[in-house]
Design a protein around this motif. Structure first.
Motif, mmCIF file in Angstrom:
data_model
loop_
_atom_site.group_PDB
_atom_site.id
_atom_site.type_symbol
_atom_site.label_atom_id
_atom_site.label_comp_id
_atom_site.label_asym_id
_atom_site.label_seq_id
_atom_site.Cartn_x
_atom_site.Cartn_y
_atom_site.Cartn_z
ATOM 1 N N LEU A 57 0.806 -1.224 0.000
ATOM 2 C CA LEU A 57 0.000 0.000 0.000
ATOM 3 C C LEU A 57 0.835 1.268 0.000
ATOM 4 N N SER A 58 2.048 1.181 0.514
ATOM 5 C CA SER A 58 2.891 2.380 0.606
ATOM 6 C C SER A 58 3.291 2.922 -0.764
ATOM 7 N N LYS A 59 3.208 2.078 -1.805
ATOM 8 C CA LYS A 59 3.595 2.509 -3.147
ATOM 9 C C LYS A 59 2.543 3.406 -3.785
ATOM 10 N N ASN A 60 1.274 3.024 -3.664
ATOM 11 C CA ASN A 60 0.222 3.751 -4.372
ATOM 12 C C ASN A 60 -0.904 4.256 -3.465
ATOM 13 N N VAL A 61 -1.509 3.329 -2.733
ATOM 14 C CA VAL A 61 -2.731 3.658 -1.992
ATOM 15 C C VAL A 61 -2.509 4.742 -0.947
ATOM 16 N N GLY A 66 -3.428 10.245 0.768
ATOM 17 C CA GLY A 66 -2.847 11.455 1.351
ATOM 18 C C GLY A 66 -3.134 12.676 0.497
ATOM 19 N N LEU A 67 -3.059 12.517 -0.827
ATOM 20 C CA LEU A 67 -3.351 13.627 -1.733
ATOM 21 C C LEU A 67 -4.797 14.085 -1.586
ATOM 22 N N MET A 90 -5.506 2.478 -6.455
ATOM 23 C CA MET A 90 -4.357 1.617 -6.696
ATOM 24 C C MET A 90 -3.499 2.124 -7.861
ATOM 25 N N ARG A 91 -3.950 3.178 -8.524
ATOM 26 C CA ARG A 91 -3.176 3.717 -9.651
ATOM 27 C C ARG A 91 -1.858 4.305 -9.154
#
Length: 260
Positions: A57-61, A66-67, A90-91
């Motif tokens: 999850l740290s890569k995308n989600v 956060g954005l 997930m993008r």
């Protein structure tokens, strides 16, 4: 989580058995639980998007969510997006940021749930969007009509082409509604044609043709969105003494053309 849901999901996505319970599945559950605030919703995510439990999850989600929080999306909107459209969060962050920017440029308010609906609609822009855009154009909608309808009701761009064509055919060709009215009330495409649109519009058509109502006094929104109790009171019960068959029209037991 029921045993049935567990068995069904794992049989379709057995790769989850290869993921570490301690380092992957449990941390994923913990994070999702903190986002959607409900075990019930986490189970919904499991049934809809089980692959997310095997992702890092740290890569995308996490950066994508956060954005959204930086933009000021309320918790309810973030929960809606993650629960029902996990494939969007997930993008890759770059792609996700572009999607969010496109929604912002179209003027959607991050404080409203329509922001999430717009993300959902634009996510499939290369396929569903283009197909539906052509469907609306075939009925005479201009590019401005389509964009205006999308801004009012983003979900009108993710309905099936068949749904759009059948709804247009009934409202325009059979009921005589003007295309301009439909462009101003695209929510109509979210309702069932058989269960709501046809019964209600058929009743109203009878009242119009019998001179019991005037079209300029009617709103498509009033006809379609009001509760069943309100509709029956306003459009059926009060006119039964003058049109006894109105109930049959509403229930689909008689065609309005046969009682005029």
């Amino acid at each position: 989580m029921s045993r049935l849901d567990l068995a069904r999901t794992l049989s379709y996505n057995p790769i989850l058995f290869t993921r570490s319970l301690k380092n992957c599945v449990i941390p994923c559950y913990t994070f999702l639980r903190s986002v959607v605030l409900s075990d019930f919703k986490v189970v919904n995510i499991w049934k809809r998007h089980s692959w997310i439990f095997g992702a890092i999850l740290s890569k995308n989600v996490i950066p994508n969510i956060g954005l959204l929080r930086e933009l000021g999306l309320p918790q309810s909107s973030i929960t809606l997006l993650v629960t029902y459209h996990a494939e969007i969060v997930m993008r890759k962050p770059e792609s996700f940021s572009e999607l969010v920017g496109e929604v912002e440029q179209l003027g959607f308010d991050p404080q409203k749930s329509s922001f999430v609906h717009a993300m959902h609609a634009l996510y499939g822009k290369k396929t569903t969007w283009r197909r539906n855009e052509e469907a609306y154009r075939r009925w005479g909608w201009s590019d401005n009509d389509i964009l205006s309808a999308f801004r009012l009701c983003p979900l009108c761009m993710i309905k099936s082409e068949k749904k759009i064509m059948e709804t247009m055919d009934f409202l325009v060709n059979k009921m005589g509604w003007k295309l301009g009215k439909l462009a101003k009330f695209p929510y109509v495409f979210l309702y069932s044609l058989e269960k709501r649109i046809i019964p209600r519009c058929s009743v109203v058509r009878v009242l119009l043709l019998k001179g019991l109502m005037k079209e300029d006094k009617l709103s498509l929104a009033t006809i379609i969105t009001t509760s069943e109790k309100y509709f029956l009171n306003m459009f059926v019960t009060r006119y039964l003494d003058r049109v006894p068959q109105l109930s049959n029209v509403y229930q689909g037991k008689a065609k309005y053309s046969l009682i005029l």
